[in-house]
Design a protein around this motif. Sequence first.
Motif, PDB file in Angstrom:
ATOM      1  N   GLY A  91       1.027  -0.861   0.107  1.00 35.20           N
ATOM      2  CA  GLY A  91      -0.084  -0.154  -0.336  1.00 35.20           C
ATOM      3  C   GLY A  91       0.678   0.851  -0.198  1.00 35.20           C
ATOM      4  O   GLY A  91       2.086   1.435   1.261  1.00 35.20           O
ATOM      5  N   LEU A  92       0.325   1.977  -0.779  1.00 35.79           N
ATOM      6  CA  LEU A  92       1.353   3.365  -1.024  1.00 35.79           C
ATOM      7  C   LEU A  92      -0.206   4.915  -1.243  1.00 35.79           C
ATOM      8  O   LEU A  92      -0.665   5.178  -1.890  1.00 35.79           O
ATOM      9  CB  LEU A  92       2.102   3.711  -1.661  1.00 35.79           C
ATOM     10  CG  LEU A  92       2.994   2.043  -2.337  1.00 35.79           C
ATOM     11  CD1 LEU A  92       3.667   2.490  -3.916  1.00 35.79           C
ATOM     12  CD2 LEU A  92       4.130   2.206  -1.440  1.00 35.79           C
ATOM     13  N   SER A  93       1.110   5.205  -0.353  1.00 35.53           N
ATOM     14  CA  SER A  93      -0.282   6.631  -0.393  1.00 35.53           C
ATOM     15  C   SER A  93      -0.362   7.580  -1.389  1.00 35.53           C
ATOM     16  O   SER A  93       1.920   7.923  -1.677  1.00 35.53           O
ATOM     17  CB  SER A  93       0.162   7.515   0.656  1.00 35.53           C
ATOM     18  OG  SER A  93       1.179   8.032   1.312  1.00 35.53           O
ATOM     19  N   ARG A  94      -0.987   8.475  -1.989  1.00 37.95           N
ATOM     20  CA  ARG A  94       0.163   9.714  -2.922  1.00 37.95           C
ATOM     21  C   ARG A  94      -1.889  10.403  -2.915  1.00 37.95           C
ATOM     22  O   ARG A  94      -2.752  10.184  -2.053  1.00 37.95           O
ATOM     23  CB  ARG A  94      -1.029   9.292  -4.700  1.00 37.95           C
ATOM     24  CG  ARG A  94      -0.282   8.130  -5.025  1.00 37.95           C
ATOM     25  CD  ARG A  94       1.850   8.648  -5.147  1.00 37.95           C
ATOM     26  NE  ARG A  94       2.666   7.454  -5.161  1.00 37.95           N
ATOM     27  CZ  ARG A  94       2.981   6.266  -5.040  1.00 37.95           C
ATOM     28  NH1 ARG A  94       3.112   6.282  -3.820  1.00 37.95           N
ATOM     29  NH2 ARG A  94       4.015   5.143  -6.032  1.00 37.95           N
ATOM     30  N   LEU A  95      -0.872  11.579  -2.114  1.00 33.99           N
ATOM     31  CA  LEU A  95      -2.005  13.413  -2.076  1.00 33.99           C
ATOM     32  C   LEU A  95      -1.931  13.564  -3.799  1.00 33.99           C
ATOM     33  O   LEU A  95      -1.334  13.903  -4.375  1.00 33.99           O
ATOM     34  CB  LEU A  95      -0.845  14.062  -1.204  1.00 33.99           C
ATOM     35  CG  LEU A  95      -0.528  13.394  -0.252  1.00 33.99           C
ATOM     36  CD1 LEU A  95      -0.077  14.483   0.306  1.00 33.99           C
ATOM     37  CD2 LEU A  95      -1.785  13.028   0.902  1.00 33.99           C
ATOM     38  N   ARG A  96      -3.601  14.582  -4.029  1.00 37.11           N
ATOM     39  CA  ARG A  96      -3.322  15.123  -5.397  1.00 37.11           C
ATOM     40  C   ARG A  96      -4.200  16.903  -4.475  1.00 37.11           C
ATOM     41  O   ARG A  96      -4.295  17.018  -3.949  1.00 37.11           O
ATOM     42  CB  ARG A  96      -5.078  14.952  -5.432  1.00 37.11           C
ATOM     43  CG  ARG A  96      -4.505  13.318  -6.278  1.00 37.11           C
ATOM     44  CD  ARG A  96      -5.504  12.836  -7.213  1.00 37.11           C
ATOM     45  NE  ARG A  96      -6.815  12.445  -5.728  1.00 37.11           N
ATOM     46  CZ  ARG A  96      -8.006  12.956  -5.772  1.00 37.11           C
ATOM     47  NH1 ARG A  96      -8.309  14.155  -6.160  1.00 37.11           N
ATOM     48  NH2 ARG A  96      -8.894  12.648  -4.547  1.00 37.11           N
ATOM     49  N   THR A  97      -3.225  17.053  -5.461  1.00 31.60           N
ATOM     50  CA  THR A  97      -3.913  19.146  -5.548  1.00 31.60           C
ATOM     51  C   THR A  97      -4.968  19.209  -6.173  1.00 31.60           C
ATOM     52  O   THR A  97      -5.866  18.263  -6.724  1.00 31.60           O
ATOM     53  CB  THR A  97      -2.651  19.427  -6.767  1.00 31.60           C
ATOM     54  OG1 THR A  97      -2.921  19.205  -8.008  1.00 31.60           O
ATOM     55  CG2 THR A  97      -0.816  19.015  -6.636  1.00 31.60           C
TER      56      THR A  97
END
Length: 440
Positions: free
Chosen positions: A215-221
């Motif tokens: 599991g990898l987290s990604r943030l979005r603008t």
Amino acid sequence: MRELLDLSRSGRQAAATLLYLVPSAGLVFGLVHLIGLAPELALLTGLIAAMLGAEAHAAVNRSIERKAVRKELQELTSLAAGLSRDLDDAADKIVELEERIERETEERMERIFSEIRVVEGLVKRLAEARGFAAAAPAPAPAPIEASAPMAQDQATPPTVADSTVPPPKPEKRLEDLNDEELLETIRHSLETNRVDLYLQPVVNLPQRKIMYYEGLSRLRTESGEIILPRDYMRVAEPAGMMPTVDNILLFRCIQVVRKLAQRKSKAGVFCNISAFSLLDEDFFPQFVEYMQHNTDLAQHLIFEFSQATVNGAGPVEQASLDALASLGFRFSMDQVTDLRLNPAALHDRNFRFIKVSADTMLEGTHSAGDIHAADLKELLKRNGIQLIVDKIEQEREVVDVLEFNVGLGQGFLFGEPRPVRDSVLKETPAKAPEMPLAAD
């Protein structure tokens, strides 16, 4: 029915009487001609003998019928006793089912209330983090009411509403942001729940069947631009925001784990936790408390830490690891660049997986005991640890890695990290699709 039985019994008795008339007639004939008895008296004697024979026959039949009836009554009594036992067992099962439903309902409500408390904690943490400077280390993060979100029935983490902080305007491209602007962008992404879970498969070799996910987290603008960990961790860590990121990542990983459990899948999920979360005196104790009530997750959820975090663990970090290990949770060490390992000590600390990049494996012999990369897999296996070679991107690397008898691999060659579809988290178990979980 009784009249029919009486008629049947009377018929049998009449037949028996007629049956005995033949020998009685012989008796009458003998009494008249041999003894010289008067015909009337001989006839009366024959009739009496026929009736006595018929009655004796009827008595024998009645005895047989009584035995049959007694046997039927015994069988009916046994059947009634069996039915009574079945009814008692059914009643016990109903009581057990009611108790289980009540217990599961209480546990479910507790998870929901934990999630509500976590949302409140996130709001408080983000409010405190708002005043932090991006370049300067932050003081201890604000307390969280309950840091273990993970209510299994909630499809996605709730959006933290905060209308007092508008996003940076106009929004620039990530490479054009300074640290302060990047920190504000990250904070706004967290507040507006623009945090996505990506999954990358870990496969067995050479079959390439999916065995685990990372599991990898990604943030979005606001414009949809992806903020990778290497970009946000640099400013999020000193601002005390990594426990919040880990908290959300953990929530999403547990959702996926529960979906896998519903599908009876044996696949596990690696969930990364930062050193800052291990040190957070508010986040981690409450996180451990939540895990105490969800030890069933230990079969599928593996917590992953970098080699730098493991090697640099002090008393606080080690106590945090020990608390999770005592609950049965397994660990994985990734970002391994130095193969001078102590597998026995790692096993004692409940590490069951070690990830080494393909480049590191293929470099050859390493110092400290002259451990060759080809011997690493067997060395770890003898200590109960599985080796995973990650960052495999080309077929020729697979061929080289297989020469080391490696059984697990990860990398873009087997699948890029892909976002988990919202439908996977929202669907009911009856409608759950087959693999993969991630979007195509």
